[in-house]
Design an enzyme around this catalytic site. Structure first.
Site, PDB file in Angstrom:
ATOM      1  N   ASP A 112      12.309  28.972 -31.182  1.00 53.28           N
ATOM      2  CA  ASP A 112      13.464  29.253 -32.018  1.00 53.28           C
ATOM      3  C   ASP A 112      13.050  28.977 -33.470  1.00 53.28           C
ATOM      4  OD1 ASP A 112      16.237  29.668 -32.736  1.00 53.28           O
ATOM      5  OD2 ASP A 112      16.365  27.499 -32.976  1.00 53.28           O
ATOM      6  N   ASP A 127      16.766  23.916 -29.976  1.00 50.82           N
ATOM      7  CA  ASP A 127      17.531  22.717 -30.287  1.00 50.82           C
ATOM      8  C   ASP A 127      18.480  22.311 -29.163  1.00 50.82           C
ATOM      9  OD1 ASP A 127      19.572  24.523 -30.439  1.00 50.82           O
ATOM     10  OD2 ASP A 127      19.800  24.443 -32.610  1.00 50.82           O
ATOM     11  N   CYS A 177       0.843  -1.200   0.000  1.00 49.64           N
ATOM     12  CA  CYS A 177       0.000   0.000   0.000  1.00 49.64           C
ATOM     13  C   CYS A 177       0.877   1.248   0.000  1.00 49.64           C
ATOM     14  CB  CYS A 177      -0.905   0.012   1.230  1.00 49.64           C
ATOM     15  SG  CYS A 177       0.011   0.217   2.772  1.00 49.64           S
ATOM     16  N   ASP A 196      20.408  27.617 -27.953  1.00 51.67           N
ATOM     17  CA  ASP A 196      19.303  28.146 -27.155  1.00 51.67           C
ATOM     18  C   ASP A 196      19.421  27.735 -25.689  1.00 51.67           C
ATOM     19  OD1 ASP A 196      17.925  29.143 -29.520  1.00 51.67           O
ATOM     20  OD2 ASP A 196      17.491  27.048 -29.954  1.00 51.67           O
ATOM     21  N   CYS A 255       3.266   1.459   2.851  1.00 53.14           N
ATOM     22  CA  CYS A 255       4.503   0.694   2.648  1.00 53.14           C
ATOM     23  C   CYS A 255       5.525   1.541   1.887  1.00 53.14           C
ATOM     24  CB  CYS A 255       4.221  -0.581   1.851  1.00 53.14           C
ATOM     25  SG  CYS A 255       3.175  -1.774   2.698  1.00 53.14           S
TER      26      CYS A 255
END
Length: 736
Positions: free
Chosen positions: A426, A626, A16, A630, A19
């Site tokens: 971009d 990319d 559960c 950037d 646990c």
């Protein structure tokens, strides 16, 4: 600085959310552990630790002491976890069938045959196998947790059933105690065993439903071949994947899956890479070209020299990333964890308080009501639904994203994406194809023999995508040979500067014109206006203060870009475009795509500053690029999204990677985020509301109004249903 290692280990024997909370607390206490989190839905422990202070074996020893287990061996880890889960599922199935075999006749005796001789004794005999054999694990686990001063769902089940059982045993052998007080002794064997049967049934249904949430990761794992054909000393032999080594020569025949990352050393063929890159068209591969594990060879046979094997392949990294993302925690889950951490002790207090209040109000006449109400509170308050609400939704959402070629790094990114109201794009490689080609040359000076040789040599050293177009034009079309340069210098965001035979040459954007005090002739400037108005990017090539040439480079807009921009606007998201190109080129591209706001001549610092300005205006910003030029803007953005190209994935940089070049994945990713977070909130609402309503009713709050008292058997059925309903609600996302 210490060596920080992050690993994910499958956890065994968890029942559960309590646990999972116990395992997490145990590991976090270990010296050398930086952070740890346990996902109950995936049964996975994600832990960052200092490798020079702690070993996986020591982590496992601590978890074993807490009553659970870890799979720490790397070899066939996923297979072993799946095998353990399948074994646990089969055991649960046997326990459920066995329990109900005894429960059915028990119900018959308790409801129909209660007045036959020795009915109570017969019920006791029928109850014992259920308590000892089929439900024994509840008591063993509850005792283990109690010894550690902890509690979980097993504590609630063990307490509620043992109280009902022991009270019934007392009434079976000492009925005179109640007769002497003018009370009827009742037995509740059926309540004890039905609770166990329902809880086991709920756990079985829950395990089956949870297995369905990991469908996406199993599909990805299915792309990994198990066997490879290696060429050693001229002889082909089949070996297991985990026996492969970097540098091995691997033979791949038509129709087979490629087992390793590497480059072709012999042969040629077409390879279907759609499962990795999302691109539907098979890619031609020749000697020297790179291929990826999991992709499918279509026609010819070839030999690969392995460069990435086992866990080092791109496919393995993708699987690892999806697993880590599914095992991560959304911010809302951390609140739930704190609630479940104190939930069981609070419920125990409520159960005791319920029992006491019943006795204070009704005296010994209401002893049975007091006992049954306390038992019902213990049963109905199981926190499993709460523990499953968030992780199951995340598993399905992140898995669905992966099957749609959207890699989401963690749950924080998934939750953050729904808040985005500005997307910054971009231009090159994001809105455009990213495969620029030279569309025109304008020479301002009479060409000298070495000009193109110098230009080629300079651009060969550049990483800018426009440089690749010039290199391709000069090297492949015109067969130019690069010159031997004396020096090379990169000028960030502007271009490059080189020295050849004592002269300084430069190539890059128009910003270099100012740096070198160079100017364009009227004729050249007029031609450039036309090029830029058509959306071409312009690269300048010069020597000292004179412009030698202007190169026009065309990069086609992706067919899906305009539709993606339109769809993002429909979702209420503002769009901005950033580009290093000039004003006229930026205006032409933005006009074609319907983007109202753009920034031209943008350097990396300018992009970062633009994102910062948006954030200062209170915007939640997603940056799409990319992952290289950037990187500053990506790092600053609230959500960073990289446009992947299969092999060139910026998975380590961005929160989200779009594996294909199709920009329509972008609005799909935002929509998926909204759906997943909506699902989490739905699950949490039903889990919380279920307990908020169920516990008072179980305590008997409606008894004075309409005589309603919740039977413990109904409480156990409702508890089981709540967990299963949360998982099934999460699975509904997979069908959308």
């Amino acid at each position: 600085m210490s060596n920080i290692t992050k690993k994910a280990f499958p956890v065994l024997n968890m029942h559960c959310a309590g646990c999972a909370n116990n395992v997490e607390k145990t590991v976090k206490k270990l010296a050398g552990v930086v952070d740890a989190s346990v996902n109950f839905a995936t049964n996975t422990l994600s832990v960052s630790y200092e490798a020079d202070k702690l070993t996986p074996g020591e982590i496992r020893a601590a978890v074993l002491a807490a009553g659970y287990d870890l799979i720490v061996e790397e070899a066939l880890k996923e297979e072993r976890q799946e095998e353990a889960q399948e074994k646990h599922y089969r055991l649960l199935k046997r326990q459920v069938i066995g329990a109900w075999i005894f429960v059915v006749p028990m119900l018959l005796f308790s409801m129909v045959l209660m007045h036959v001789p020795f009915s109570n004794e017969i019920q006791l005999i029928l109850a014992l196998p259920v308590m000892i054999f089929f439900g024994g694990s509840f008591y063993v686990n509850a005792w283990r947790q109690a010894r550690l001063g902890r509690s979980n769902m097993d504590t609630l089940v063990a307490l509620s059933t043992s109280i009902a059982f022991l009270f019934s045993v007392f009434n079976t052998f000492f009925p005179e105690f109640w007769y002497s007080r003018g009370l009827e002794p009742h037995v509740y064997y059926e309540a004890a065993v039905v609770i166990i049967a329902f809880v086991l049934t709920g756990k079985l249904m829950e395990e089956r439903a949870k297995g369905n949430t990991s469908t996406a990761i199993r599909k990805l794992m299915g792309l990994q071949p198990r066997v490879a054909r290696v060429l050693r000393e001229g002889i082909e032999e089949d070996i297991l994947i985990d026996q492969l080594q970097t540098g091995d020569l691997v033979v791949v025949r038509p129709g087979e899956q490629i087992p390793v990352d590497g480059r072709l050393s012999e042969g040629e063929s077409y390879v279907d890479e759609s499962m990795i890159s999302g691109e539907p068209i098979p890619v031609e591969k020749k000697v020297g070209d790179r291929v990826l594990a999991g992709t499918i060879n279509q026609k010819g046979a070839f030999v690969i020299k392995a460069s990435g094997v086992g866990s080092e392949t791109v496919l393995a990294r993708i699987i690892r990333m999806v697993q880590e993302a599914q095992g991560s925690k959304a911010p809302v889950q951390r609140i739930v964890d704190r609630v479940t951490g104190i939930f069981v002790p609070v419920v125990l207090c409520i159960a005791v308080l319920t029992f006491v209040i019943w006795l204070l109000v009704g005296g010994t006449d209401y002893f049975s009501h007091a006992l049954l109400s306390a038992v019902s509170v213990l049963v109905i308050a199981c926190p499993c639904a709460l523990g499953l609400a968030t992780p199951t939704a995340l598993m399905v959402g992140i898995g669905k994203a992966a099957s749609n070629h959207i890699l989401i790094k963690d749950a924080v990114a998934l939750e953050q994406m729904r808040k985005v109201n500005v997307v910054v794009l971009d231009k090159t490689g994001t809105l455009t194809e990213g495969h620029p080609t030279v569309s025109g040359w304008l020479w301002a000076q009479v060409q000298e023999e070495h000009f193109k040789n110098v230009l080629l040599a300079a651009e060969l050293k550049s990483e800018h995508p426009l440089a690749g177009a010039i290199v391709s034009s000069l090297q492949e079309v015109e067969k130019i040979v690069p010159a031997q340069l004396e020096s090379f210098e990169s000028i960030t965001g502007k271009g490059i500067k080189v020295v050849y035979q004592g002269d300084t040459y430069w190539v890059g954007s128009h910003k270099l014109l100012k740096d070198f005090s160079a100017s364009l002739s009227d004729v050249l400037a007029e031609m450039m206006v036309q090029y830029e108005s058509d959306g071409n990017s312009i690269v300048y090539f010069g020597r000292g203060t004179e412009v030698l040439a202007v190169v026009a480079i065309a990069d086609q807009i992706k067919p899906t870009s305009a539709e993606a921009v339109k769809e993002l606007k429909r979702q209420g998201i503002d769009i901005c475009m950033l580009t290093g190109d000039g004003q006229r080129t930026a205006l032409a591209v933005s006009g074609k795509l319907g983007i109202d706001r753009f920034v031209a001549d943008a350097l990396p610092d300018d992009k970062e500053e633009f994102v910062r300005e948006l954030q200062m205006q209170g915007k939640t910003v997603a940056m799409v690029g990319d992952g290289i030029n950037d990187s500053q803007a990506l790092a600053l953005a609230d959500v960073s999204i990289a446009m992947g190209k299969g092999t060139d994935i910026a998975m380590d940089v961005a929160m989200v990677t779009l594996m294909t070049s199709d920009l329509l994945l972008l609005p799909r990713a935002f929509e998926l985020s909204k759906q997943t977070v909506k699902l989490i909130h739905q699950n949490l609402f039903w889990a919380f509301i279920y307990n908020l309503i169920g516990i008072p009713i179980a305590a008997g709050i409606l008894f004075p109004v309409n005589g309603l008292l919740l039977n413990p058997m109904l409480a156990s059925a409702a508890m089981a249903f709540s967990s299963v309903s949360v998982v099934l609600n999460s699975l509904s996302l997979a069908r959308k």
